[in-house]
Design a protein around this motif. Structure first.
Motif, PDB file in Angstrom:
ATOM      1  N   MET B   1       0.637  -1.278   0.006  1.00  0.00           N
ATOM      2  CA  MET B   1       0.009  -0.230  -0.335  1.00  0.00           C
ATOM      3  C   MET B   1       0.736   1.162  -0.269  1.00  0.00           C
ATOM      4  O   MET B   1       0.808   2.423  -0.595  1.00  0.00           O
ATOM      5  CB  MET B   1      -0.533  -0.012   1.720  1.00  0.00           C
ATOM      6  CG  MET B   1      -2.132  -0.894   1.325  1.00  0.00           C
ATOM      7  SD  MET B   1      -3.566  -0.424   0.103  1.00  0.00           S
ATOM      8  CE  MET B   1      -3.978   0.916   1.390  1.00  0.00           C
ATOM      9  N   LEU B   2       1.657   0.876   0.221  1.00  0.00           N
ATOM     10  CA  LEU B   2       2.506   2.684   0.949  1.00  0.00           C
ATOM     11  C   LEU B   2       3.547   2.698  -0.169  1.00  0.00           C
ATOM     12  O   LEU B   2       3.750   3.870  -0.871  1.00  0.00           O
ATOM     13  CB  LEU B   2       3.590   2.022   2.332  1.00  0.00           C
ATOM     14  CG  LEU B   2       2.783   2.301   3.863  1.00  0.00           C
ATOM     15  CD1 LEU B   2       4.287   2.178   4.340  1.00  0.00           C
ATOM     16  CD2 LEU B   2       2.451   3.664   3.169  1.00  0.00           C
ATOM     17  N   ALA B   3       4.214   1.682  -1.296  1.00  0.00           N
ATOM     18  CA  ALA B   3       4.736   1.266  -2.125  1.00  0.00           C
ATOM     19  C   ALA B   3       4.123   1.692  -3.688  1.00  0.00           C
ATOM     20  O   ALA B   3       4.465   3.254  -4.189  1.00  0.00           O
ATOM     21  CB  ALA B   3       5.702   0.833  -2.390  1.00  0.00           C
ATOM     22  N   LYS B   4       2.516   1.455  -3.191  1.00  0.00           N
ATOM     23  CA  LYS B   4       2.014   1.812  -4.470  1.00  0.00           C
ATOM     24  C   LYS B   4       1.793   3.102  -4.392  1.00  0.00           C
ATOM     25  O   LYS B   4       1.138   3.991  -5.531  1.00  0.00           O
ATOM     26  CB  LYS B   4       0.706   1.426  -4.122  1.00  0.00           C
ATOM     27  CG  LYS B   4      -0.053   1.583  -5.448  1.00  0.00           C
ATOM     28  CD  LYS B   4      -1.389   0.115  -5.263  1.00  0.00           C
ATOM     29  CE  LYS B   4      -2.519   1.093  -6.140  1.00  0.00           C
ATOM     30  NZ  LYS B   4      -3.560   0.242  -5.450  1.00  0.00           N
ATOM     31  N   HIS B   5       1.254   3.575  -2.881  1.00  0.00           N
ATOM     32  CA  HIS B   5       1.428   4.783  -3.115  1.00  0.00           C
ATOM     33  C   HIS B   5       1.593   6.344  -2.286  1.00  0.00           C
ATOM     34  O   HIS B   5       1.310   7.478  -2.861  1.00  0.00           O
ATOM     35  CB  HIS B   5      -0.194   5.404  -1.535  1.00  0.00           C
ATOM     36  CG  HIS B   5      -1.345   4.540  -2.191  1.00  0.00           C
ATOM     37  ND1 HIS B   5      -3.036   5.626  -2.777  1.00  0.00           N
ATOM     38  CD2 HIS B   5      -2.222   3.365  -1.975  1.00  0.00           C
ATOM     39  CE1 HIS B   5      -2.924   3.819  -3.151  1.00  0.00           C
ATOM     40  NE2 HIS B   5      -3.257   3.086  -2.576  1.00  0.00           N
ATOM     41  N   GLY B   6       2.596   6.164  -3.174  1.00  0.00           N
ATOM     42  CA  GLY B   6       4.146   6.980  -1.999  1.00  0.00           C
ATOM     43  C   GLY B   6       3.474   8.104  -1.561  1.00  0.00           C
ATOM     44  O   GLY B   6       3.439   7.689  -0.818  1.00  0.00           O
ATOM     45  N   ALA B   7       4.049   9.084  -1.943  1.00  0.00           N
ATOM     46  CA  ALA B   7       4.226  10.206  -1.060  1.00  0.00           C
ATOM     47  C   ALA B   7       2.562  10.376  -0.627  1.00  0.00           C
ATOM     48  O   ALA B   7       2.379  11.398   0.589  1.00  0.00           O
ATOM     49  CB  ALA B   7       5.092  11.610  -0.906  1.00  0.00           C
ATOM     50  N   ALA B   8       1.457  10.255  -1.300  1.00  0.00           N
ATOM     51  CA  ALA B   8       0.185  10.252  -1.114  1.00  0.00           C
ATOM     52  C   ALA B   8      -0.106  10.136   0.346  1.00  0.00           C
ATOM     53  O   ALA B   8      -1.337  10.020   0.993  1.00  0.00           O
ATOM     54  CB  ALA B   8      -0.703   9.332  -1.653  1.00  0.00           C
ATOM     55  N   ALA B   9       0.710   8.562   0.639  1.00  0.00           N
ATOM     56  CA  ALA B   9       0.336   7.397   1.603  1.00  0.00           C
ATOM     57  C   ALA B   9       0.863   7.826   3.137  1.00  0.00           C
ATOM     58  O   ALA B   9       2.270   7.770   2.836  1.00  0.00           O
ATOM     59  CB  ALA B   9       0.242   6.247   1.225  1.00  0.00           C
ATOM     60  N   ARG B  10       0.566   8.060   3.945  1.00  0.00           N
ATOM     61  CA  ARG B  10       0.555   7.674   5.617  1.00  0.00           C
ATOM     62  C   ARG B  10       0.515   7.087   6.419  1.00  0.00           C
ATOM     63  O   ARG B  10      -0.990   6.339   6.309  1.00  0.00           O
ATOM     64  CB  ARG B  10       0.442   9.143   6.275  1.00  0.00           C
ATOM     65  CG  ARG B  10       1.213  11.063   5.299  1.00  0.00           C
ATOM     66  CD  ARG B  10       2.445  10.718   5.696  1.00  0.00           C
ATOM     67  NE  ARG B  10       2.886  11.807   4.685  1.00  0.00           N
ATOM     68  CZ  ARG B  10       4.137  11.646   4.856  1.00  0.00           C
ATOM     69  NH1 ARG B  10       5.127  11.706   6.235  1.00  0.00           N
ATOM     70  NH2 ARG B  10       4.603  12.803   3.647  1.00  0.00           N
ATOM     71  N   VAL B  11       2.206   6.621   7.092  1.00  0.00           N
ATOM     72  CA  VAL B  11       1.292   5.322   8.131  1.00  0.00           C
ATOM     73  C   VAL B  11       0.852   5.887   9.011  1.00  0.00           C
ATOM     74  O   VAL B  11       1.167   7.144   9.925  1.00  0.00           O
ATOM     75  CB  VAL B  11       3.207   4.683   9.004  1.00  0.00           C
ATOM     76  CG1 VAL B  11       2.542   3.710   9.877  1.00  0.00           C
ATOM     77  CG2 VAL B  11       2.917   3.843   8.077  1.00  0.00           C
ATOM     78  N   LEU B  12      -0.359   5.054   9.722  1.00  0.00           N
ATOM     79  CA  LEU B  12      -1.008   5.959  10.940  1.00  0.00           C
ATOM     80  C   LEU B  12      -0.529   5.292  12.059  1.00  0.00           C
ATOM     81  O   LEU B  12      -1.332   3.863  12.182  1.00  0.00           O
ATOM     82  CB  LEU B  12      -2.444   5.758  10.563  1.00  0.00           C
ATOM     83  CG  LEU B  12      -3.506   6.494  11.636  1.00  0.00           C
ATOM     84  CD1 LEU B  12      -3.479   7.174  11.685  1.00  0.00           C
ATOM     85  CD2 LEU B  12      -5.155   5.532  11.637  1.00  0.00           C
ATOM     86  N   ALA B  13      -0.185   5.438  13.106  1.00  0.00           N
ATOM     87  CA  ALA B  13      -0.155   4.834  14.390  1.00  0.00           C
ATOM     88  C   ALA B  13      -0.950   5.222  15.443  1.00  0.00           C
ATOM     89  O   ALA B  13      -2.496   4.833  15.213  1.00  0.00           O
ATOM     90  CB  ALA B  13       1.234   4.946  14.567  1.00  0.00           C
TER      91      ALA B  13
END
Lengths: 162, 273
Positions: B1-13
């Motif tokens: 998911m992170l690789a696919k969306h690149g900068a538009a994706a963020r990890v939610l902790a």
């Protein structure tokens, strides 16, 4: 983006509701479930007016996504009284006039209940420290702290009588 | 998911920064990936030899409620118990504090002083980065698009060692550090000589700062006010603070000296047990 189905136990009852993935738990509670006791003060985690207990932890519901509540157990201010019987904190807030405009009150009661249930011997310093994440712009805090101290004593004597 | 969306994706902790930033329009986030379901990211594992591994999404309150961790890593508890309010600590993670990479992040000097390492996973595999090399500027770090911080590891504390973190804020609670500092010292068996030391300071440079010269000023020297003053001077020399709404250059220079002295003294006390 489509709405997601969330299932959570809220104030003892299993609820299923739809929520936009970008909506907060606070928005879900207020707008989807009609539980408007939790308030939005700051909306960014500073003021505590939206406090709920989620899976045993006190959280700001404005800093939790609604979808994160899936499978969770949540207590809101609406779950604090038992039927018509006010919780000692609620009774004491009334008797000690610990509120003025009332926006912060649900958060303070939910937070103080969490403290007194986990640390029944909490002293005033501990109370002030624990409640640092709850802001009140009316009372100056002294009456709130006094109400929490009195509620602690009521809760202790009730627990002792059992 | 992170690789696919690149900068538009963020990890939610814990979401105490990310959800707010996204909602206030300060960060454009198309996709949030909640990693709290990944066991590695929420672990809290104290090994038999005393080494510690914390998942990047493990909450501050999970850390300070663990009695064994609290006993072995008191400096970590110093940090975890003063980030935000009780409500924030129930959700906020040390990994999130690190990935936010704020110059004043209250866990970062502690991670650096304790010699912690970041374990990062991404499409190209896994890599390990010392915490002092993780932050590259305000809100910037070494993570590439598609990568995530999975966990943070801490070596077992040495015998006769102790560490302490402190920050200065004008209020009692709930504020951003004007300056913060953590010192980790190891003493000789008789408790009279410094044999190793790691000192880190925050809010006085674009990133939290590891100051090897401050530690070097202690090593081999007797535990004394004069020795500790040398370490404070070294830390002050390394600081390059700015003047802003929270404090001036002069105040921050002064505070570096005060906090490094206090944390070394507290660390010595803990090292002596």
């Amino acid at each position: 983006m489509s709405k997601r189905i969330v299932s959570a136990t809220i104030n003892g009852e299993v609820n299923e509701f739809l929520v936009e993935p970008y909506h907060t738990l606070l928005e879900a509670l207020r707008n989807e479930l009609g539980l408007t006791g939790s308030k939005e003060g700051c909306g960014n985690g500073n003021c505590g007016a939206c406090n709920v207990v989620m899976n045993g932890q006190l959280v700001n519901s404005c800093c939790v996504l609604g979808v994160e509540a899936n499978g969770a157990t949540i207590t809101t201010i609406e779950g604090v009284a038992e039927g018509e019987q006010l919780h000692p904190l609620q009774q004491q807030f009334l008797e000690d006039a610990a509120l003025q405009c009332g926006i912060c009150t649900p958060g303070f009661i939910v937070a103080a209940k969490q403290l007194l249930e986990t640390e029944q011997d909490a002293d005033e310093e501990r109370m002030r420290h624990f409640l640092a994440g709850n802001l009140c712009r009316c009372t100056g805090y002294d009456k709130i702290i006094k109400a929490v101290i009195n509620a602690r004593d009521v809760m202790r004597s009730t627990a002792g009588a059992r | 998911m992170l690789a696919k969306h690149g900068a538009a994706a963020r990890v939610l902790a814990g979401g105490t920064d990310l959800i707010i930033q996204a909602r206030e329009g300060r960060r454009d986030v198309a996709v949030m990936v909640d990693v709290k379901g990944i066991a590695e990211a929420t672990q809290l594992s104290l090994a038999g030899d005393g080494a510690l591994r914390i998942g990047a999404a493990t909450s501050c309150s999970a850390i300070y409620h663990n009695k064994d961790v609290a006993k072995a890593f008191p400096a970590l508890i110093d940090s975890a118990s003063l980030i935000g309010s009780v409500q924030i600590q129930a959700r906020a993670s040390i990994g999130g504090n690190l990935c936010n990479s704020g110059p004043a992040g209250d866990s970062i000097p502690t991670l650096i002083a304790l010699g912690a390492a970041c374990h990062i996973a991404g499409p190209a595999g896994e890599r390990t980065v010392p915490v002092e090399e993780f932050c590259t500027g305000p809100s910037r770090n070494v993570l590439q698009n598609g990568e995530m911080l999975v966990s943070i590891s801490f070596p077992a504390p040495a015998a006769h060692s102790g560490a302490a973190f402190e920050r200065f804020i004008p209020r009692n609670e709930m504020d951003i550090a004007v300056v913060n500092a953590c010192s980790n010292v190891t003493l000789s068996a008789d408790g009279q000589t410094f044999t190793a030391a790691r000192i880190a300071i925050g809010a006085v440079a674009p990133t939290p700062l590891y100051v090897p010269a401050a530690g070097a000023a202690l090593v081999g020297q007797p535990v004394s006010d004069a020795t500790i003053a040398k370490a404070c001077e070294a830390a002050q020399a390394a600081a390059t603070p700015i003047t802003d709404m929270r404090g001036s250059v002069e105040q921050r220079h002064h505070l570096v000296g005060v906090l490094v002295r206090r944390t070394i003294n507290k660390a010595v006390k803990r090292a002596r047990g």
